[in-house]
Scaffold this motif. Structure first.
Motif, short mmCIF file in Angstrom:
data_model
loop_
_atom_site.label_atom_id
_atom_site.label_comp_id
_atom_site.label_asym_id
_atom_site.label_seq_id
_atom_site.Cartn_x
_atom_site.Cartn_y
_atom_site.Cartn_z
N GLY A 14 0.80 -1.21 0.00
CA GLY A 14 0.00 0.00 0.00
C GLY A 14 0.83 1.25 0.00
O GLY A 14 1.98 1.28 -0.46
N ASP A 15 0.23 2.32 0.51
CA ASP A 15 0.87 3.63 0.60
C ASP A 15 0.55 4.21 1.97
O ASP A 15 -0.51 3.92 2.55
N GLY A 16 1.45 5.03 2.49
CA GLY A 16 1.18 5.59 3.81
C GLY A 16 2.07 6.76 4.16
O GLY A 16 3.08 7.03 3.49
N TYR A 17 1.67 7.46 5.20
CA TYR A 17 2.40 8.61 5.72
C TYR A 17 2.90 8.30 7.13
O TYR A 17 2.18 7.70 7.93
N ILE A 18 4.12 8.72 7.41
CA ILE A 18 4.71 8.57 8.74
C ILE A 18 5.23 9.92 9.20
O ILE A 18 5.98 10.58 8.47
N PHE A 19 4.83 10.34 10.41
CA PHE A 19 5.27 11.61 10.96
C PHE A 19 5.90 11.41 12.34
O PHE A 19 5.37 10.65 13.16
N LEU A 20 7.01 12.10 12.57
CA LEU A 20 7.62 12.15 13.89
C LEU A 20 7.16 13.43 14.57
O LEU A 20 7.26 14.52 13.98
N LEU A 21 6.64 13.30 15.79
CA LEU A 21 6.12 14.45 16.52
C LEU A 21 6.79 14.55 17.89
O LEU A 21 7.30 13.56 18.42
N LYS A 22 6.75 15.74 18.44
CA LYS A 22 7.32 15.98 19.75
C LYS A 22 6.26 16.59 20.65
O LYS A 22 5.48 17.45 20.23
N MET A 50 0.96 7.53 12.12
CA MET A 50 0.94 6.86 10.83
C MET A 50 -0.48 6.75 10.29
O MET A 50 -1.39 6.34 11.02
N TYR A 51 -0.63 7.14 9.03
CA TYR A 51 -1.86 6.83 8.30
C TYR A 51 -1.46 5.94 7.12
O TYR A 51 -0.55 6.28 6.35
N VAL A 52 -2.13 4.81 6.98
CA VAL A 52 -1.79 3.85 5.93
C VAL A 52 -3.06 3.39 5.22
O VAL A 52 -4.09 3.12 5.85
N ARG A 53 -2.96 3.32 3.90
CA ARG A 53 -4.01 2.69 3.10
C ARG A 53 -3.41 1.41 2.52
O ARG A 53 -2.56 1.45 1.63
N TYR A 54 -3.83 0.26 3.08
CA TYR A 54 -3.37 -1.03 2.57
C TYR A 54 -4.23 -1.40 1.36
O TYR A 54 -5.43 -1.64 1.50
N SER A 55 -3.61 -1.44 0.20
CA SER A 55 -4.35 -1.81 -1.01
C SER A 55 -4.52 -3.31 -1.11
O SER A 55 -5.43 -3.81 -1.79
N ALA A 56 -3.64 -4.05 -0.43
CA ALA A 56 -3.73 -5.52 -0.39
C ALA A 56 -3.08 -6.00 0.89
O ALA A 56 -2.09 -5.44 1.35
N SER A 57 -3.66 -7.03 1.49
CA SER A 57 -3.11 -7.61 2.71
C SER A 57 -3.65 -9.01 2.86
O SER A 57 -4.48 -9.47 2.07
N ASP A 192 -4.11 14.55 20.94
CA ASP A 192 -4.39 15.88 20.39
C ASP A 192 -3.26 16.33 19.47
O ASP A 192 -2.21 16.80 19.94
N LEU A 193 -3.48 16.23 18.18
CA LEU A 193 -2.44 16.61 17.21
C LEU A 193 -2.18 18.11 17.21
O LEU A 193 -1.09 18.55 16.84
N MET A 194 -3.15 18.89 17.64
CA MET A 194 -2.97 20.34 17.67
C MET A 194 -1.94 20.77 18.71
O MET A 194 -1.35 21.85 18.61
N GLU A 195 -1.70 19.92 19.70
CA GLU A 195 -0.78 20.25 20.79
C GLU A 195 0.62 19.68 20.57
O GLU A 195 1.47 19.80 21.45
N ARG A 196 0.86 19.09 19.43
CA ARG A 196 2.15 18.46 19.16
C ARG A 196 2.85 19.15 17.99
O ARG A 196 2.20 19.67 17.09
N ARG A 197 4.18 19.08 18.01
CA ARG A 197 4.98 19.71 16.96
C ARG A 197 5.50 18.64 16.01
O ARG A 197 6.08 17.64 16.44
N VAL A 198 5.29 18.86 14.73
CA VAL A 198 5.76 17.91 13.72
C VAL A 198 7.23 18.19 13.44
O VAL A 198 7.61 19.30 13.07
N LEU A 199 8.07 17.17 13.61
CA LEU A 199 9.50 17.31 13.37
C LEU A 199 9.89 16.88 11.95
O LEU A 199 10.78 17.47 11.35
N ALA A 200 9.25 15.85 11.44
CA ALA A 200 9.57 15.34 10.10
C ALA A 200 8.44 14.45 9.62
O ALA A 200 7.67 13.91 10.42
#
Length: 222
Positions: A14-22, A50-57, A192-200
């Protein structure tokens, strides 16, 4: 009829996003949905969204959103990351995730919309909004593989129903940079994602990943 467990290992694409937060460690203790048995063993550190869309599993296609609030000390002497909040829109994934790896999956509804390079995701649980955010990917596409990642950095430990599950993920794909824009979070349902800082952030496209058979330490509680 009760749905049966599809045993590990699982092969997924599939495809997905990975974020490191502080975030502040106390915020993690407050809203990252850490199990009571792990609260006193929480060490903090970088968070992973992580948000992931598994196209096959092994259980078909599905959406997944998960949160890792950092590191925990476990009774086998390891200090590992652990998923404390995770939503999927597949009952088979929920059943298999809990039974095979002790991952505390819960069912949710996912709504997706795309505008150019921006993907907007909103997640609701039994009709109640849980979180919403937008993501973009950009830059060159580069090959990526877990072969170059130390095993300890891709190992998860999950304490579930008095059993400790430990497993290391492996996979490959292509990577681009990514950005995250939080829109809404109900702290009762998701950190709460609004209270976290995205590093990468990175976008992994066309990935192939394996969830192996987990090592289990039965009837061991903290």
């Amino acid at each position: 009829m009760k749905e049966s467990v599809v045993p590990a290992p699982w092969q997924l694409q599939g495809d997905g996003y990975i974020f490191l937060l502080k975030n502040d460690k106390e915020l993690g203790r407050k809203d990252a949905h850490i199990p009571p048995a792990l609260l006193d063993h929480y060490q903090g550190g970088l968070n992973v969204l992580m948000y992931v869309r598994y196209s096959a599993s092994s259980v078909g296609p599905y959406n997944e959103l998960l949160y890792i609030p950092g590191l925990f000390d476990f009774p086998n002497g390891r200090t590992d990351r652990s998923i404390t909040r995770i939503y999927v829109d597949s009952t088979a994934s929920l059943i298999g995730g809990r039974a095979n790896w002790g991952i505390p999956k819960e069912l949710a509804d996912f709504s997706l919309s795309k505008d150019g390079s921006e993907l907007s995701v909103s997640v609701s649980v039994k009709g109640e909004p849980a979180t919403a955010f937008a993501m973009k990917n950009f830059g060159p596409s580069l090959p990526v593989s877990t072969r170059f990642v130390p095993k300890g950095l891709r190992t998860l430990s999950q304490l579930y129903n008095d059993t400790l599950y430990t497993f290391a993920l492996s996979g490959k794909g292509r990577m681009r940079f990514a950005s995250l824009e939080p829109k809404f979070t109900s702290a009762r349902l998701f950190p709460d994602l609004m209270e976290r800082r995205v590093l990468a952030g990175v976008y992994i496209e066309g990935f192939e990943i394996e969830f192996p058979v987990a090592k289990r330490l039965e009837h061991k509680i903290l």
